[in-house]
Structure formats: C-alpha cells, structure tokens
Design a protein around this motif. Structure first.
Motif, PDB file in Angstrom:
ATOM      1  N   THR A   8       3.278  12.043  -2.678  1.00  0.00           N
ATOM      2  CA  THR A   8       4.139  12.100  -3.762  1.00  0.00           C
ATOM      3  C   THR A   8       3.862  12.946  -4.930  1.00  0.00           C
ATOM      4  OG1 THR A   8       5.244   9.984  -3.143  1.00  0.00           O
ATOM      5  CG2 THR A   8       5.348  10.465  -5.697  1.00  0.00           C
ATOM      6  N   THR A   9       2.641  12.647  -5.273  1.00  0.00           N
ATOM      7  CA  THR A   9       1.702  13.328  -6.414  1.00  0.00           C
ATOM      8  C   THR A   9       1.762  14.610  -6.043  1.00  0.00           C
ATOM      9  OG1 THR A   9       0.337  11.380  -6.925  1.00  0.00           O
ATOM     10  CG2 THR A   9      -0.237  13.444  -7.724  1.00  0.00           C
ATOM     11  N   HIS A  10       1.656  15.095  -5.118  1.00  0.00           N
ATOM     12  CA  HIS A  10       1.351  16.606  -4.543  1.00  0.00           C
ATOM     13  C   HIS A  10       2.835  17.214  -4.836  1.00  0.00           C
ATOM     14  CE1 HIS A  10      -2.451  16.061  -2.141  1.00  0.00           C
ATOM     15  NE2 HIS A  10      -2.687  16.294  -3.562  1.00  0.00           N
ATOM     16  N   ALA A  11       3.781  16.481  -4.433  1.00  0.00           N
ATOM     17  CA  ALA A  11       5.468  16.891  -4.304  1.00  0.00           C
ATOM     18  C   ALA A  11       5.779  16.955  -5.840  1.00  0.00           C
ATOM     19  CB  ALA A  11       6.082  15.880  -3.542  1.00  0.00           C
ATOM     20  N   THR A  61       0.949  -1.257  -0.273  1.00  0.00           N
ATOM     21  CA  THR A  61      -0.013  -0.007  -0.066  1.00  0.00           C
ATOM     22  C   THR A  61       0.777   1.233  -0.031  1.00  0.00           C
ATOM     23  OG1 THR A  61      -0.199  -0.094   2.413  1.00  0.00           O
ATOM     24  CG2 THR A  61      -1.900  -0.939   1.196  1.00  0.00           C
ATOM     25  N   ALA A  62       0.174   2.604  -0.564  1.00  0.00           N
ATOM     26  CA  ALA A  62       0.844   3.626  -0.432  1.00  0.00           C
ATOM     27  C   ALA A  62      -0.375   4.778  -0.448  1.00  0.00           C
ATOM     28  CB  ALA A  62       1.730   3.892  -1.524  1.00  0.00           C
ATOM     29  N   ASP A  63      -1.153   4.476   0.696  1.00  0.00           N
ATOM     30  CA  ASP A  63      -2.249   5.478   0.987  1.00  0.00           C
ATOM     31  C   ASP A  63      -3.657   4.553   1.044  1.00  0.00           C
ATOM     32  OD1 ASP A  63      -1.113   7.804   1.366  1.00  0.00           O
ATOM     33  OD2 ASP A  63      -1.672   8.547  -0.819  1.00  0.00           O
ATOM     34  N   CYS A  64      -3.508   3.424   0.035  1.00  0.00           N
ATOM     35  CA  CYS A  64      -4.889   2.688   0.371  1.00  0.00           C
ATOM     36  C   CYS A  64      -4.768   1.723   1.520  1.00  0.00           C
ATOM     37  CB  CYS A  64      -4.965   1.490  -0.711  1.00  0.00           C
ATOM     38  SG  CYS A  64      -5.288   2.067  -2.653  1.00  0.00           S
ATOM     39  N   ALA A  65      -5.939   1.189   1.897  1.00  0.00           N
ATOM     40  CA  ALA A  65      -5.974   0.517   3.322  1.00  0.00           C
ATOM     41  C   ALA A  65      -5.532  -1.127   3.138  1.00  0.00           C
ATOM     42  CB  ALA A  65      -7.482   0.587   3.997  1.00  0.00           C
ATOM     43  N   ASP A  86       8.079   9.011  -8.724  1.00  0.00           N
ATOM     44  CA  ASP A  86       7.656   7.556  -8.487  1.00  0.00           C
ATOM     45  C   ASP A  86       7.533   7.674  -6.957  1.00  0.00           C
ATOM     46  OD1 ASP A  86       6.866   5.046  -8.884  1.00  0.00           O
ATOM     47  OD2 ASP A  86       8.460   4.389  -9.655  1.00  0.00           O
ATOM     48  N   TYR A  87       6.955   6.515  -6.413  1.00  0.00           N
ATOM     49  CA  TYR A  87       6.893   6.387  -5.038  1.00  0.00           C
ATOM     50  C   TYR A  87       6.996   4.916  -4.572  1.00  0.00           C
ATOM     51  CZ  TYR A  87       2.299   4.226  -6.413  1.00  0.00           C
ATOM     52  OH  TYR A  87       1.360   3.710  -7.210  1.00  0.00           O
ATOM     53  N   GLY A  88       7.332   4.712  -3.089  1.00  0.00           N
ATOM     54  CA  GLY A  88       7.426   3.324  -2.741  1.00  0.00           C
ATOM     55  C   GLY A  88       6.294   2.820  -2.172  1.00  0.00           C
ATOM     56  N   ARG A  89       6.186   1.653  -2.011  1.00  0.00           N
ATOM     57  CA  ARG A  89       5.152   0.948  -1.070  1.00  0.00           C
ATOM     58  C   ARG A  89       5.655   0.185   0.009  1.00  0.00           C
ATOM     59  NH1 ARG A  89       5.842   2.010  -6.729  1.00  0.00           N
ATOM     60  NH2 ARG A  89       3.725   1.336  -7.950  1.00  0.00           N
ATOM     61  N   GLN A  90       4.710   0.303   1.368  1.00  0.00           N
ATOM     62  CA  GLN A  90       5.115  -0.373   2.430  1.00  0.00           C
ATOM     63  C   GLN A  90       4.252  -1.616   2.135  1.00  0.00           C
ATOM     64  OE1 GLN A  90       4.393   3.160   3.589  1.00  0.00           O
ATOM     65  NE2 GLN A  90       2.042   3.184   3.195  1.00  0.00           N
ATOM     66  N   ILE A  91       4.636  -2.717   3.317  1.00  0.00           N
ATOM     67  CA  ILE A  91       3.882  -3.813   3.241  1.00  0.00           C
ATOM     68  C   ILE A  91       3.128  -4.474   4.499  1.00  0.00           C
ATOM     69  CG2 ILE A  91       5.850  -5.457   3.898  1.00  0.00           C
ATOM     70  CD1 ILE A  91       5.060  -7.440   1.598  1.00  0.00           C
ATOM     71  N   PHE A 149       5.042   5.414   2.968  1.00  0.00           N
ATOM     72  CA  PHE A 149       5.155   6.056   1.632  1.00  0.00           C
ATOM     73  C   PHE A 149       3.435   6.482   1.370  1.00  0.00           C
ATOM     74  CE2 PHE A 149       8.227   2.681   1.332  1.00  0.00           C
ATOM     75  CZ  PHE A 149       9.493   3.272   1.024  1.00  0.00           C
ATOM     76  N   SER A 150       3.328   7.388   0.498  1.00  0.00           N
ATOM     77  CA  SER A 150       2.094   8.189   0.153  1.00  0.00           C
ATOM     78  C   SER A 150       2.160   8.241  -1.226  1.00  0.00           C
ATOM     79  CB  SER A 150       1.945   9.118   1.171  1.00  0.00           C
ATOM     80  OG  SER A 150       0.625   9.942   0.436  1.00  0.00           O
ATOM     81  N   TYR A 151       0.947   7.575  -1.978  1.00  0.00           N
ATOM     82  CA  TYR A 151       0.964   8.028  -3.420  1.00  0.00           C
ATOM     83  C   TYR A 151       0.524   9.451  -3.343  1.00  0.00           C
ATOM     84  CZ  TYR A 151      -1.453   8.399  -7.966  1.00  0.00           C
ATOM     85  OH  TYR A 151      -1.822   8.712  -9.206  1.00  0.00           O
TER      86      TYR A 151
END
Length: 253
Positions: A235-238, A105-109, A242-247, A230-232
């Motif tokens: 990242t988009t606002h910045a 995820t990177a904002d999703c639950a 690209d962006y990372g994902r946590q697990i 991480f947060s999609y």
C-alpha cells in the motif's frame, strides 16, 4: 466470494484459521474482508467482516482482539472484552472456551499457539519489533502460567511479508546483528546499503528458542499476493491512503 482459509498441520484438532482478504463486504482499497478497526473503512462494514471471520472457526464464539502496538506485552483473557476496550498488547492467551483469539496483520507475522492437552491457546502479533523484543517468549510464558507445558506447545506462523519483498537498510540490520551475530543469517544483500530481511525465519527461530514442541511456517508472502492479502508495504509503495487488515483466529475445541 468465499473466505480464503489457510490452516496449519501443527494445530490439527484446534479450531483455527489464517484468513485472507476475500469474502467480506468492504469496497475500494479495503476490498473485501477488512477487519481493521483502526482503518478508515466504514465501521459497519468492518463489523460485518469481523462477524463473518469468526464464523470460519465455529459457532457461538466471541471475537477477542487487541489494540496492537508492536510491543512485547501479552495479556490473559478470562472473558471477552468489547472492541472499544481492547487492551494495548500484542499477545493474548486463554484457557476459556467460547473465545476466538484474533490477531490482525498486513505484513507482520500472525502466530497461533496451542497446548491441546492443557486446554490453553495463544495468539501473537509478531512484527520485527515485537519479535525482537520478546512477544513470542512472553506468550509462551503466559500460556505456562495457565497450565501449559512448553514441551507440548505447537505454534504456526501465518502469512507475512517474505524476504524477497522486505527491503531494509544497514541500520536495521545492525540492530539485529549487534544483538546476536547469528541474526545475520536472516539478511541477504540487496541494492547498495540495503538488505532483504527474512521475518518469517526470524520469528521461527525466536519460537524455537523458547523450547516449544513444534513450529510450522505457512510460507505465504503478503506483499506479492495482492489478490489474497492486505499489505502495508505494498500500500505504501502504491501511494494509497490506507490499507486493510486480515485476521488469524484460534479457539479451544
């Protein structure tokens, strides 16, 4: 740097973790525990990060993840598959020991499930679309097909984007309220033509509607905690490329 580990009381006795972004080997915008195979990060670094992540819940486990596509599709894992053979799905269940089910995820639950008595676990990727179209109910049903009882299933919702950080437009809100007027409770007014959406609350309600025994929310906002997650959207606002994902991981004891 050590791994950032969060756990849920509802899943006590079940090996599980919700990991943050620290404790890995990636650099730059992927600093440091990026586990996203779909990112542009160095593949060897991602592989090392994934290996580190799975050790957080035990030894001798095989990481089993999905090619997540924001769908209601749920699959059953009878054995591990290779990273290159990940099925397109957003939920996975198993009654086999030795598998570490992982959701990126990177904002999703991320949602982890367990019926410890039946020896059945599950994991789901619940962005707004998956939650809206049924991935959570489908995960519970798939667990029952393996012998679980929804009246015993506990679920925990991990770090995700919070209402204060999740701005949506009128059309987004209408999609939810037209499906069920009670969904309006998950929206609060924002700037003109916009609203703040409570993804975690919506996911919790969808879980409760399945009739499972317990639902726990960790209440951690991925967007506002840049040092932890991480947060999609961040990242988009910045304007980053690209962006990372946590697990988040769960396995049978």
């Amino acid at each position: 740097m050590t791994l950032d580990v969060s756990k849920a009381r509802a899943l006590a006795g079940v090996p599980h973790v919700f990991l943050g972004r620290t404790g890995g080997v990636s650099g730059g915008i992927f600093d440091s525990l990026n586990v996203g195979l779909g990112s542009s990060d160095d593949r060897a670094a991602v592989a090392e990060n994934r290996a580190r992540a799975v050790t957080a819940i035990g030894d001798g486990l095989t990481l089993t993840t999905l090619h997540q596509v924001h769908s209601p599709t749920v699959v059953t894992a009878d054995a591990a598959w290779s990273d290159d053979a990940r099925p397109e799905a957003d939920g996975v269940v198993t009654n086999k020991r030795g598998l570490a089910l992982g959701i990126l995820t990177a904002d999703c639950a991320p949602v982890l499930f367990a019926d410890l008595e039946a020896g059945v676990i599950g994991a789901a990727h619940a962005g707004w679309k998956g939650a809206f179209t049924g991935v959570l109910a489908n995960t519970v049903s798939a667990m029952e097909a393996l012998g679980a009882d929804r009246k015993r299933i506990a679920a925990a919702i991990g770090p995700c984007i919070a209402r204060k950080s999740y701005e949506v437009d009128d059309a987004f809100r209408r999609r939810f309220t037209e499906a069920d007027p009670e969904n309006d409770s998950f929206f609060t007014p924002g700037r003109e033509g916009h609203h703040q959406f409570d993804l975690e609350g919506f996911v919790a309600r969808r879980l409760a509607e399945t009739g499972i025994a317990t639902v726990e929310m960790l209440g951690e906002d991925t967007y506002s905690q840049g040092g932890r997650y991480f947060s999609y959207r961040r990242t988009t606002h910045a304007g980053e490329p690209d962006y990372g994902r946590q697990i988040s991981l769960i396995a049978l004891p």
